[in-house]
Scaffold this motif. Structure first.
Motif: not given
Length: 167
Positions: A90, A93-94, A96, A116, A119-120, A123
């Motif tokens: 989390y 993603t924030c 990014a 998003y 990045a997700s 991650a």
């Protein structure tokens, strides 16, 4: 039957990753609808927090039972470690999205989605590795230790020639 069920072989990395993607993706899609529905009644940030907590619990159970072949409930330790890896994902993603907002004054919806989702995905791959190698790895080593513990001990002396072959 319980003992045989708990000794289920761990799936291979590719199979586990496919299961991880299916479980995590399914929970993620359901979560997006749940956040939207809940946000109509309470603030979005609070709805997101509730849904994130619930979806992490659900996904951890699915990963314990299905993805990594444990075949039983996740332990408290596994839930805590999974929550830690979800919090790290989390955060990634924030960060990014914050970086995107710093680099591009008014990013379009497509660029935001690309950043998003990228990045997700990164991650998610890291989370898969943590879950497979750390969170659920001990179950498989314990199952292996259990099955090897019941084997008879071989007491014949070892052949030194087999242990240290000539170069």
């Amino acid at each position: 039957m319980e003992a045989a069920h708990s000794r289920q072989a761990a799936p291979g990395a590719c199979s586990a990753f496919a299961r991880f993607t299916l479980c995590g993706g399914g929970v993620g899609i359901a979560s997006s609808f749940a956040v939207a529905a809940l946000a109509s009644c309470i603030p979005w940030s609070l709805a997101n927090a509730f849904v994130t907590a619930a979806s992490t619990l659900l996904a951890t159970e699915l990963h314990a039972r299905f993805t990594f072949g444990a075949g039983r409930h996740a332990t408290r330790r596994q839930h805590a470690q999974s929550a830690g890896s979800a919090a790290a994902a989390y955060t990634v993603t924030c960060l990014a999205m914050l970086l995107l907002q710093q680099l591009v004054a008014t990013p379009g919806a497509v660029l935001e989605q690309v950043v998003y989702l990228s990045a997700s995905a990164l991650a998610g791959v890291a989370r898969f590795a943590v879950l497979r190698l750390v969170v659920f790895a001990r179950n498989h080593s314990q199952a292996t230790a259990t099955t090897t513990a019941v084997r008879p001990v071989h007491t014949a002396p070892a052949d030194p020639a087999r242990l240290c072959p000539a170069a």
